[in-house]
Design an enzyme around this catalytic site. Structure first.
Site, short mmCIF file in Angstrom:
data_model
loop_
_atom_site.label_atom_id
_atom_site.label_comp_id
_atom_site.label_asym_id
_atom_site.label_seq_id
_atom_site.Cartn_x
_atom_site.Cartn_y
_atom_site.Cartn_z
N HIS A 268 15.66 -0.38 -3.41
CA HIS A 268 14.74 0.74 -3.21
C HIS A 268 13.66 0.76 -4.29
O HIS A 268 12.51 0.43 -4.03
CB HIS A 268 15.54 2.04 -3.21
CG HIS A 268 14.75 3.26 -2.84
ND1 HIS A 268 13.45 3.23 -2.38
CD2 HIS A 268 15.09 4.58 -2.84
CE1 HIS A 268 13.04 4.46 -2.13
NE2 HIS A 268 14.01 5.30 -2.41
N HIS A 307 7.15 -5.66 4.22
CA HIS A 307 7.71 -4.33 3.95
C HIS A 307 8.57 -3.92 5.12
O HIS A 307 8.24 -4.21 6.27
CB HIS A 307 6.58 -3.31 3.74
CG HIS A 307 7.02 -2.03 3.11
ND1 HIS A 307 7.63 -1.02 3.83
CD2 HIS A 307 6.95 -1.59 1.82
CE1 HIS A 307 7.90 -0.01 3.00
NE2 HIS A 307 7.49 -0.33 1.79
N ASP A 365 4.02 -3.13 -4.25
CA ASP A 365 4.85 -3.53 -5.38
C ASP A 365 4.38 -4.84 -6.01
O ASP A 365 4.61 -5.08 -7.19
CB ASP A 365 6.31 -3.67 -4.93
CG ASP A 365 6.88 -2.37 -4.42
OD1 ASP A 365 6.78 -1.38 -5.16
OD2 ASP A 365 7.39 -2.33 -3.29
#
Length: 431
Positions: A268, A307, A365
Site C-alpha cells: 500500500h 497501477h 510513486d
C-alpha cells in the site's frame, strides 16, 4: 444512505420467492446493484479483496481508472495541484467546497494554532528504541493522542468531530517530524505559526536551534503538491480500515492509527520506497536495457509503473513528473545518476510496445520517491509523509461515515471451508 434508483432491478430466484435487487445510480461511474436484501436467501456474495463490492456511499473522491480521472469533491486533481495549496484541499475534502478567502484565513489560523503537541506526548518517544521505524512510532503516538485530548469526544456532535479533525491534521506533521528527529538523535523543533503547512514541516524536520531555518519556496511547493496528490484516493485499504474501525464507535485518533498501520504495508504505502530500492539495484544507466528485458522475461519486477486502479495514465503522474524536474533544476541535480537512471527507465517504458500494450505507464510513486529523496527526506520517512498527507482523507471519510444515520458496524461474512463438527476427545484419548 441516500437512495438513488432508476426503478431498474435484477431479480434472484432459486426455487423461492423472488428477491429484487435495485440498481442504484451514482453521479459518476458505474451503477451499483444493492444486494442488501440478498441476505434473505440465506446466502452471501463472495468477493475477496472487495473488487466488485461498494462498502459505502461517499461524496468525497471519485476515480475512473479506465479514463485516468481523479476528482476531489468533483474537482480534477490536476487543477487542484496547480491552483490550490494543501490546506485549501483539506478544507475542500472536509467541508465539500473550496474555501472563500475569509474561510481559508480562519482555517489556516486554526490549523496553525493546533500544531503543538502536549509536552508529555514528547516524553512518550523515550519508550521507543532509537532505531525504531518511523511508522512504528507514528502508529503508537497517534493512537496515544486520545489519552491527551479528552475534552471533545462526543462524536455525535459536529463541533467535536471538527475539533478532532483540526487536531489530527495539525499535529500529524509535528508527530512525523518528531519521529525523524528522535531516530537521528536530534532535538525536537517546535512548530512555527508563521510558516505554511509544508514549510513548517520542513522546518521541524531540518532546522536546528542554532539558526533560523528559511524554507526554499520551490521545495516547499513541491512538498505541498505531493501532499495534495496523496490527500485521498477513495476506498483504498487504509481508508477502508479507518471506516471499519470507526464503524464500531472507536475514537478518531484510534481510527487514524489503524489507517497508519494499514498504510505501513508494502503493498500500500511503500511503493515509492520500492522504486528507489529498484533504482539502487539497477545501479547504472548501462544496466537499464538488460533490466527491462528481465522485466519482460518476468525475472525482474518493475516498480512505479502501472497501477491497480488506473488502467490508463495515473493523472497524478504528469504533475509529479513536472515537479520532479522543477526540484532537480532548483537543486542543480539534473545530472544526478539516480535521476538519469529513472529517466532511462521511463523512456523505454513509454516507447517499447511491450509496456505500451500493457499500459505500464509511470505512476505517481515513480516520481515522488525521487522528489522526496531530493528534498533530503530519508527513504524510511516516505510512508510517514504519505500518512501525513492522507490524514485529511481518513478524517473526511471518518466524519462522513459518523454523520451517516444509516451507518452500521462493519461485519463482513465469510465462506467457511474448515472442519465440520467434531466430537471433543479428552487428551488421554487422543492419538
Amino acid at each position: 444512505m441516500e437512495e438513488k434508483n432508476r426503478n431498474v432491478t435484477l431479480t434472484y430466484n432459486e426455487g423461492q420467492d423472488a428477491i429484487d435487487l435495485p440498481v442504484l445510480d451514482g453521479t459518476l461511474g458505474p451503477n451499483v446493484v444493492d444486494i442488501r436484501s440478498f441476505a434473505k436467501t440465506g446466502m452471501f456474495t463472495f468477493d475477496p479483496g472487495f473488487l466488485a463490492t461498494a462498502s459505502c456511499e461517499s461524496k468525497i473522491t471519485f476515480i475512473d481508472g479506465d479514463l485516468g480521472q481523479l476528482y476531489y469533491r468533483g474537482y480534477p486533481i490536476e487543477e487542484l495541484a496547480e491552483g490550490a495549496d494543501y490546506l485549501e484541499t483539506c478544507y475542500l475534502l472536509i467541508y465539500g467546497e473550496l474555501p472563500t478567502s475569509e474561510q481559508k484565513k480562519e482555517f489556516v489560523y486554526i490549523v496553525s494554532h493546533h500544531t503543538m503537541v502536549h509536552e508529555q506526548l514528547a516524553a512518550f518517544f523515550k519508550g521507543f528504541r532509537r532505531d525504531s521505524h518511523p511508522m512504528a512510532m507514528m502508529v503508537g503516538v497517534t493512537g496515544a493522542l486520545s489519552a491527551f485530548y479528552q475534552d471533545s469526544m462526543d462524536y455525535t456532535k459536529e463541533n467535536d468531530r471538527s475539533v478532532a479533525a483540526y487536531r489530527l491534521i495539525s499535529k500529524m506533521p509535528t508527530i512525523a517530524a518528531m519521529c525523524y528527529r528522535y531516530t537521528n538523535g536530534l532535538p525536537f523543533m517546535y512548530p512555527r505559526n508563521d510558516l505554511s503547512y509544508s514549510a513548517n514541516f520542513m522546518h521541524m524536520m531540518f532546522a536546528t536551534p542554532c539558526e533560523t531555518y528559511e524554507p526554499n519556496p520551490v521545495l516547499e511547493r513541491a512538498l505541498d503538491r505531493i501532499m495534495i496528490l496523496h490527500a485521498d484516493h477513495e476506498q483504498n485499504a487504509s481508508t477502508s480500515t479507518v471506516r471499519l474501525a470507526g464503524s464500531s464507535g472507536a475514537n478518531p485518533f484510534a481510527c487514524v492509527a489503524a489507517g497508519i498501520a494499514c498504510l505501513w504495508g508494502p503493498a500500500h504505502g511503500g511503493a515509492n520506497e520500492a522504486v528507489l530500492k529498484m533504482l539502487d539495484e539497477i545501479g547504472d544507466v548501462s544496466n537499464v536495457a538488460a533490466f527491462m528485458e528481465g522485466v519482460k522475461a518476468k525475472t525482474h519486477k518493475l516498480m512505479g509503473f502501472g497501477h491497480r486502479v488506473y488502467k490508463n495514465m495515473d493523472p497524478r503522474a504528469s504533475i509529479m513528473r513536472r515537479t520532479c524536474y522543477e526540484v532537480l533544476d532548483e537543486l542543480g541535480l539534473q545530472d544526478d545518476p539516480q535521476f538519469k537512471l529513472a529517466m532511462a527507465l521511463e523512456k523505454i517504458a513509454l516507447e517499447d510496445p511491450y509496456f505500451i500494450e500493457r499500459k505500464l505507464y509511470p505512476n505517481v510513486d515513480f516520481y515522488s520517491g525521487i522528489v522526496l529523496s531530493a528534498l533530503g527526506i530519508p527513504v524510511s520517512m516516505f510512508t510517514a509523509i504519505f500518512a501525513m498527507a492522507r490524514t485529511v482523507g481518513w478524517v473526511s471519510h471518518w466524519n462522513e461515515m459518523i454523520s451517516d444515520p444509516h451507518q452500521k458496524i462493519g461485519r463482513p461474512r465469510q465462506l467457511y471451508t474448515g472442519a465440520q463438527r467434531r466430537a471433543f476427545m479428552p487428551i488421554d484419548q487422543r492419538k
